[in-house]
Design an enzyme around this catalytic site. Structure first.
Site, PDB file in Angstrom:
ATOM      1  N   ASN A  50      -1.298  10.364 -46.404  1.00  0.00           N
ATOM      2  CA  ASN A  50      -0.992  11.242 -47.412  1.00  0.00           C
ATOM      3  C   ASN A  50       0.040  11.831 -48.478  1.00  0.00           C
ATOM      4  O   ASN A  50       0.624  12.002 -48.758  1.00  0.00           O
ATOM      5  CB  ASN A  50      -2.201  12.555 -47.666  1.00  0.00           C
ATOM      6  CG  ASN A  50      -2.217  13.718 -48.534  1.00  0.00           C
ATOM      7  OD1 ASN A  50      -1.722  12.862 -49.748  1.00  0.00           O
ATOM      8  ND2 ASN A  50      -2.947  14.328 -48.592  1.00  0.00           N
ATOM      9  N   PHE A  66      -2.233  21.537 -43.482  1.00  0.00           N
ATOM     10  CA  PHE A  66      -2.895  21.715 -44.100  1.00  0.00           C
ATOM     11  C   PHE A  66      -3.601  20.358 -44.221  1.00  0.00           C
ATOM     12  O   PHE A  66      -3.591  19.657 -44.958  1.00  0.00           O
ATOM     13  CB  PHE A  66      -3.545  22.266 -45.213  1.00  0.00           C
ATOM     14  CG  PHE A  66      -5.183  22.337 -45.237  1.00  0.00           C
ATOM     15  CD1 PHE A  66      -6.369  22.884 -44.534  1.00  0.00           C
ATOM     16  CD2 PHE A  66      -6.044  22.002 -46.289  1.00  0.00           C
ATOM     17  CE1 PHE A  66      -7.082  22.726 -44.780  1.00  0.00           C
ATOM     18  CE2 PHE A  66      -7.214  22.077 -46.652  1.00  0.00           C
ATOM     19  CZ  PHE A  66      -8.198  22.520 -45.514  1.00  0.00           C
ATOM     20  N   ALA A  67      -3.797  19.326 -43.132  1.00  0.00           N
ATOM     21  CA  ALA A  67      -4.285  17.928 -43.185  1.00  0.00           C
ATOM     22  C   ALA A  67      -5.107  17.446 -43.814  1.00  0.00           C
ATOM     23  O   ALA A  67      -6.314  17.906 -43.172  1.00  0.00           O
ATOM     24  CB  ALA A  67      -3.772  17.189 -41.886  1.00  0.00           C
ATOM     25  N   HIS A  68      -5.366  16.675 -45.195  1.00  0.00           N
ATOM     26  CA  HIS A  68      -6.608  16.179 -45.017  1.00  0.00           C
ATOM     27  C   HIS A  68      -6.235  14.858 -46.732  1.00  0.00           C
ATOM     28  O   HIS A  68      -4.906  14.802 -46.657  1.00  0.00           O
ATOM     29  CB  HIS A  68      -7.404  17.421 -45.729  1.00  0.00           C
ATOM     30  CG  HIS A  68      -6.305  17.428 -47.746  1.00  0.00           C
ATOM     31  ND1 HIS A  68      -4.921  18.564 -47.027  1.00  0.00           N
ATOM     32  CD2 HIS A  68      -6.736  17.511 -48.443  1.00  0.00           C
ATOM     33  CE1 HIS A  68      -4.591  18.898 -48.493  1.00  0.00           C
ATOM     34  NE2 HIS A  68      -5.520  17.986 -48.892  1.00  0.00           N
ATOM     35  N   ALA A  69      -6.990  14.253 -46.185  1.00  0.00           N
ATOM     36  CA  ALA A  69      -6.710  12.873 -47.585  1.00  0.00           C
ATOM     37  C   ALA A  69      -7.957  13.595 -48.401  1.00  0.00           C
ATOM     38  O   ALA A  69      -9.126  14.128 -48.286  1.00  0.00           O
ATOM     39  CB  ALA A  69      -6.978  11.555 -47.563  1.00  0.00           C
TER      40      ALA A  69
END
Length: 265
Positions: A50, A66-69
């Site tokens: 991402n 803020f790590a996310h996918a």
């Protein structure tokens, strides 16, 4: 809905983690979610991809990523992780590097964690709470701060239920946009709603968090789009003003942008 302390148990918190670069920092957040049964290792790869594909827009405030996918089969349940780094690392963000805190999110859908994201945004926007989290010596101490925030938020909602309801029939809409529509855009949505509430404008302006693809289709419904510099470049010209926000937790910055949008002095 699950509270912030429920989504981030003490087992999902690690402090003073060594990371050579941003990939290792994101991987540390992903590994914690794997260990707590929130996601698989494939989701960790998706979080890294991402950033590789969309740039460091996940660095939404100074020192905070803020790590996310996107929701995917690699997400087993909605949950989060908290990684405080021993030494800050560079993500390549123009103004918010270096990063010392990485919070990971794995979401089954776009709605189950909305209130927790709002709580986290308020937490990181409060200097005293942010300092308490930065100085916490153990994962249990971090979790205690999060649990305390949940309790105070529940009390506030009981005392002021009417003030916290969004007004219906709003004439204007503002979009907050991120790559996936369920992480950083929710942070920005909450900050913008705090400002609108302070102005007494919640009856007149609604805020919708969305992703880059949907934003292009919905732009005609909005008076403005608020997003990061990286996402603004991805959106290009969508026919409405696109306002760049550097710190997604700063009500002061969002207040200035809202004043510019509506030409309010």
């Amino acid at each position: 809905m699950p509270t912030l302390s429920e989504l981030i148990p003490a087992e999902a918190v690690r402090l003073d983690v060594a990371a050579a670069d941003w990939r290792e920092a994101v991987r540390a957040a992903g590994d914690l979610m794997v260990a707590t049964g929130t996601s698989t290792g494939e989701y960790t790869t998706e979080m890294i991809e991402n950033v590789e594909g969309n740039g460091p827009y996940i660095v939404i405030a100074p020192g905070f990523a803020f790590a996310h996918a996107r929701p995917s089969p690699a997400v087993l349940k909605t949950g989060m992780s908290w990684v405080r780094l021993a030494e800050p690392v560079e993500f390549g963000h123009e103004s918010n590097d270096p990063v010392s805190l990485v919070v990971g999110l794995a979401a089954r859908d776009s709605g189950a964690h909305t209130e927790a994201m709002a709580a986290l945004a308020r937490l990181l926007g409060d200097p005293e709470t942010e300092r308490a989290l930065r100085e916490a010596r153990t994962p249990e101490a971090v979790h205690a701060v999060l649990a305390g925030l949940d309790a105070s938020q529940e009390q506030e909602e009981r005392q002021e239920p009417e003030e916290r309801q969004a007004g219906g029939g709003s004439a204007h809409k503002i979009l907050t946009v991120c790559g996936n529509g369920l992480g950083t855009s929710l942070f920005l949505k909450n900050t913008l709603e705090q400002v609108l509430d302070r102005w007494g404008w919640t009856k007149y302006v609604t805020v919708e968090a969305t992703d880059t693809i949907s934003a292009k289709g919905k732009a005609g419904e909005a008076v403005a789009i608020l997003t990061s510099g990286e996402i603004a470049r991805t959106l290009g010209d969508v026919g409405v003003p696109v306002k760049v926000v550097e710190n997604f937790t700063s009500t002061g910055e969002v207040d200035r942008i809202l004043r510019d949008t509506y030409d309010v002095q």
